[in-house]
Design a protein around this motif. Structure first.
Motif, PDB file in Angstrom:
ATOM      1  N   ALA A   1       0.833  -1.200   0.000  1.00 35.20           N
ATOM      2  CA  ALA A   1       0.000   0.000   0.000  1.00 35.20           C
ATOM      3  C   ALA A   1       0.870   1.254   0.000  1.00 35.20           C
ATOM      4  O   ALA A   1       0.631   2.208  -0.750  1.00 35.20           O
ATOM      5  CB  ALA A   1      -0.930  -0.004   1.208  1.00 35.20           C
TER       6      ALA A   1
ATOM      7  N   ASN B   1       2.721   1.645  -3.385  1.00 40.14           N
ATOM      8  CA  ASN B   1       1.798   2.071  -4.433  1.00 40.14           C
ATOM      9  C   ASN B   1       1.386   3.533  -4.261  1.00 40.14           C
ATOM     10  O   ASN B   1       1.171   4.250  -5.244  1.00 40.14           O
ATOM     11  CB  ASN B   1       0.556   1.179  -4.456  1.00 40.14           C
ATOM     12  CG  ASN B   1       0.835  -0.155  -5.131  1.00 40.14           C
ATOM     13  OD1 ASN B   1       1.531  -0.211  -6.143  1.00 40.14           O
ATOM     14  ND2 ASN B   1       0.312  -1.239  -4.561  1.00 40.14           N
ATOM     15  N   LEU B   2       1.285   3.978  -3.017  1.00 44.54           N
ATOM     16  CA  LEU B   2       0.962   5.379  -2.769  1.00 44.54           C
ATOM     17  C   LEU B   2       2.096   6.279  -3.248  1.00 44.54           C
ATOM     18  O   LEU B   2       1.867   7.333  -3.861  1.00 44.54           O
ATOM     19  CB  LEU B   2       0.691   5.596  -1.279  1.00 44.54           C
ATOM     20  CG  LEU B   2       0.089   6.954  -0.894  1.00 44.54           C
ATOM     21  CD1 LEU B   2      -1.250   7.176  -1.593  1.00 44.54           C
ATOM     22  CD2 LEU B   2      -0.086   7.032   0.628  1.00 44.54           C
TER      23      LEU B   2
ATOM     24  N   ALA C   1      -3.438   1.484  -3.776  1.00 43.13           N
ATOM     25  CA  ALA C   1      -3.074   1.824  -2.385  1.00 43.13           C
ATOM     26  C   ALA C   1      -4.307   1.831  -1.504  1.00 43.13           C
ATOM     27  O   ALA C   1      -4.286   1.324  -0.353  1.00 43.13           O
ATOM     28  CB  ALA C   1      -2.392   3.185  -2.352  1.00 43.13           C
TER      29      ALA C   1
ATOM     30  N   SER D   1      -4.378  -0.785   1.610  1.00 40.84           N
ATOM     31  CA  SER D   1      -3.956  -0.177   2.865  1.00 40.84           C
ATOM     32  C   SER D   1      -4.881  -0.531   4.029  1.00 40.84           C
ATOM     33  O   SER D   1      -6.089  -0.669   3.862  1.00 40.84           O
ATOM     34  CB  SER D   1      -3.890   1.343   2.717  1.00 40.84           C
ATOM     35  OG  SER D   1      -3.473   1.920   3.932  1.00 40.84           O
TER      36      SER D   1
ATOM     37  N   GLU E   1      -3.426   6.685   5.135  1.00 44.54           N
ATOM     38  CA  GLU E   1      -3.090   6.342   3.761  1.00 44.54           C
ATOM     39  C   GLU E   1      -4.347   6.298   2.902  1.00 44.54           C
ATOM     40  O   GLU E   1      -4.368   6.784   1.764  1.00 44.54           O
ATOM     41  CB  GLU E   1      -2.373   4.995   3.704  1.00 44.54           C
ATOM     42  CG  GLU E   1      -0.937   5.019   4.187  1.00 44.54           C
ATOM     43  CD  GLU E   1      -0.251   3.675   4.044  1.00 44.54           C
ATOM     44  OE1 GLU E   1       0.995   3.640   4.091  1.00 44.54           O
ATOM     45  OE2 GLU E   1      -0.965   2.655   3.884  1.00 44.54           O
TER      46      GLU E   1
END
Length: 775
Positions: free
Chosen positions: A640, A643-644, A706, A710, A715
């Motif tokens: 997560a 990917n963020l 994300a 997450s 996030e």
């Protein structure tokens, strides 16, 4: 004598403006003058065309030139030689009359130092003989008037060689009469009379001008002074048709006043002026003058001139002018980025419906071209000598424009081997165009033959800078033909050659720098093309054609091309190739080149759209290799958090982000100066990273990943907020002009204000503008 050349100021754009207009480009578009961008291939000339130079077809009222004919001055010098004897060299007369300032002559005369001041000048030596004292006195008197007067009344000179001094005493009018009456022969009487006549013209005494002309210049005479004097007399009468008629006689009888004649000619009096003509030759001259500034189709005038005077030199010139019109109307929209001919009659139609206007004009122009073609072919067999060679070249050029290549080859072959150098140049131009259309452009022999054609024209262009326009046009077409046949590398180099030759109008290659070398390839090349370009740059045994194309166009630093290759790979989401390419470059390349350190200087993993201006820091050391390496690492982690970070990075390499220069070399396309040179790049930019550059699709993809992966509400809040931002800016950057409903916030923003309203991310980024989207 050679034509006299004066310096002129070229209209140029500084290369400093080339790419640094990002924020301005959406407000007002770049453009160059129509005369700069128009295409012209036909420039064959016949002996006698030089005085007509200002009247070549142009987007401007007159064709820009920095040369003037000195033939009239040469004739005047020979008249002095005939009067004083064959020992006098015309070039020595020229030196005294046209290149020596009046103060020097007058001072040397008064101090009796003419012999020492001009020790080897045969004109001065002849004038110092006792039998020629009257002629010496005349020269001194003429120079005194030149020195005493403003530059406009300098004796027998259209240029600026003296130091006009309004405080120096002018001779009184009685001096003129006395000088004329005391002259022993017509030669001196006419010259004193001309001084008086011209002085009277600038003094505003029109009656005196007419009286002097009628007294001293009406009888049969072949002196160059007669048409000069007639020019001033014509301007002193108020009967405008008669004034036109007299000006037309000046036009055909001398070189120097041709431009001035058209400046003073009274238009819209054609029929009244023609009624005064005494013969077909005079009628032909009047029709010629009427046609020389007509930007519209004018075939009917050409037909009338042919009927009146089929061997007319002016007819040949007007045929060339008509071909240049057709080239502009047909070729300029096809091969230039602005897409419109330099002369547009109904300009609004090009903006209201460009495609329709372009198609309609093309149909109309092709129809007219075929009318011109048929007329020229119909008169071809009736011509001979230089005019036949000229007409053969003209017909071949028309046939090329009509895509009748084989018939064009037939007329090209009719150009004799004895044709003048200008027509031979046109023949080489035609042969090059035929080869570009018909031959295998990948064949080395064909390429080297093209080089021979190109080089022959280049050699002539060194003496006639007007040919730069033709080279610009030829190379533009050659570039297009190579591109259509799959050779982007040579097409790009030819495109650069084209701009180099464009007379400084919008060429940046006088002082090449980074983007100059890659602009075309940025828009058209693949990574494989860049590999071929690099191989050509490194190639030791280049063919003559390759050597020629690489001269002045190819970058000495191969890293310019590597940077572009890596950028293209990044746009294509080929991170491995991008990394491999950037890693092969010096680590400090982006610190030392182009504008990278000014635009790649912020953290690419913090979304710019959420930062307040005071929060932005411009001290981030950006290295493309390291950036790509981190993207690859983040993709492998596939968490997560990773990917963020990926989502932030892809947001920032879009045009909305702080690292857009990872994807593009200028901020946005469509109306910037660089787009004018290389073409609008918007269509390409829309495709970068699967439409991420404008529509943020890659960024949104990773924000969604994300959000899904997450377990952390902060996030999730960040991902939800940024998905909304991607949706919002992607919606309005979609380049769709339709009646879509207004943008609506999605589930992510509602969750941001409900599910994640307790998070620190919500508290940091909540604002009335955001909340308005869910009300």
């Amino acid at each position: 004598m050679e034509p006299k050349i004066y310096p002129n100021t070229m209209k140029v754009f500084s290369s400093l403006f080339l790419l640094l207009v990002f924020q301005l480009s959406s407000a007002c578009g770049w453009s160059v003058e129509p005369e700069t961008s128009r295409l012209a291939l036909f420039k064959a000339e016949r002996a006698g065309f030089f005085k007509l130079t200002p009247f070549y077809y142009s987007a401007d009222l007159y064709y820009s030139t920095n040369t003037i004919s000195t033939i009239d001055w040469d004739v005047n010098c020979k008249e002095w030689q005939k009067k004083l004897g064959e020992t006098v060299k015309p070039e020595d007369v020229y030196t005294i009359l046209y290149e020596t300032n009046s103060e020097l002559i007058e001072s040397a005369f008064e101090n009796k130092t003419l012999q020492t001041a001009f020790p080897k000048n045969t004109f001065i030596q002849a004038l110092l003989k006792s039998k020629n004292k009257a002629y010496l006195n005349y020269i001194v008197f003429a120079k005194k008037i030149e020195y005493s007067s403003s530059q406009e009344v300098q004796w027998e000179s259209w240029g600026n060689i003296g130091y006009g001094n309004q405080n120096h005493a002018l001779p009184d009018l009685g001096s003129f009469d006395k000088k004329i009456n005391s002259a022993k022969d017509d030669f001196l009487k006419q010259r004193y009379a001309f001084l008086y006549l011209r002085f009277s013209f600038y003094a505003g005494d029109k009656n005196q001008v007419i009286k002097l002309y009628d007294t001293y210049f009406t009888k049969e005479s072949n002196t160059i002074l007669k048409p000069w004097a007639l020019y001033y007399r014509a301007l002193c009468i108020t009967d405008f048709p008669m004034q036109n008629y007299l000006l037309s006689k000046v036009f055909v009888s001398c070189e120097e006043k041709s431009f001035a004649v058209l400046q003073h000619y009274n238009w819209k009096l054609k029929n009244e002026t023609l009624a005064l003509a005494q013969n077909d030759a005079e009628r032909s001259a009047i029709l010629t003058i009427e046609s020389l500034r007509n930007p519209a189709p004018d075939l009917e005038t050409l037909k009338k001139i042919h009927e009146l005077n089929p061997n007319s030199l002016y007819l040949s010139f007007l045929i060339g002018r008509e071909i240049n019109k057709l080239e502009d109307w047909l070729l300029t929209p096809q091969y230039t980025n602005n897409g419109t001919p330099s002369v547009v009659f109904d300009s609004m139609s090009w903006y209201d419906n460009y495609a329709k206007a372009k198609a309609e004009n093309y149909t109309k122009d092709i129809f007219y071209l075929r009318q011109v073609r048929d007329f020229l072919i119909s008169i071809h067999d009736k011509t001979s000598g230089e005019q036949r060679d000229y007409l053969s070249a003209a017909i071949a050029q028309i046939l090329f424009l009509n895509d009748e290549i084989d018939l064009g080859k037939k007329y090209t072959a009719m150009i004799s081997s004895n044709a003048n150098s200008s027509i031979q140049m046109q023949k080489n131009m035609l042969l090059a165009l035929v080869s570009l259309k018909q031959d295998d452009l990948k064949n080395e022999k064909v390429q080297n033959q093209l080089y021979t054609y190109f080089n022959s024209i280049e050699n002539l262009a060194e003496k006639d800078n007007g040919l730069f326009k033709n080279l610009y046009s030829l190379y533009r077409i050659a570039s297009d033909e190579f591109y259509k046949k799959g050779d982007t590398v040579l097409a790009g180099l030819l495109n650069m050659k084209s701009d180099i030759k464009n007379e400084g109008g919008y060429s940046v290659y006088d002082s090449p720098y980074f983007y100059s070398y890659i602009g075309y390839f940025d828009r058209h090349a693949t990574t494989e093309d860049i590999d071929r370009l690099i191989a050509l740059q490194k190639k030791d045994d280049k063919t003559p054609f390759e050597k020629y194309l690489c001269t002045g166009t190819i970058a000495s630093d191969v890293n310019y091309y590597k940077d572009l290759k890596g950028t293209i790979a990044f746009r294509n989401n080929n991170l491995e190739l991008a990394y491999e390419t950037f890693a092969s470059m010096p680590k400090d390349f982006w610190d030392k080149n182009y504008e990278y350190k000014n635009y790649l200087n912020e953290n690419p993993f913090t979304p710019k759209i959420l930062q307040k201006q005071e929060e932005r820091k411009f001290d981030y050391h950006f290295n493309k290799t390291d950036f790509i390496a981190k993207l690859i690492q983040l993709k492998k982690q596939n968490t997560a958090s990773s990917n963020l970070q990926l989502a932030h990075a892809y947001f920032n390499v879009s045009y909305l982000g702080n690292s857009w220069m990872m994807s593009a070399y200028d901020w946005t396309s469509g109306s910037s100066y660089v787009d004018y040179i290389y073409g609008d790049n918007s269509a390409n930019e829309k495709k970068y990273q699967n439409e991420n550059y404008y529509n943020l699709k890659m960024a949104k993809l990773y924000y969604k990943k994300a959000l899904k992966m997450s377990k952390n509400n902060n996030e999730k809040a960040m991902a939800s907020l940024m998905i909304f931002e991607c949706n919002y800016y992607g919606y309005y950057a979609d380049f769709i002009d339709d009646n879509r409903p207004a943008f609506k916030a999605g589930k992510e923003l509602r969750d941001f204000y409900s599910v994640y309203s307790k998070t620190s991310i919500f508290k940091k980024y909540d604002c009335p503008l955001l909340s308005s989207f869910i009300n």
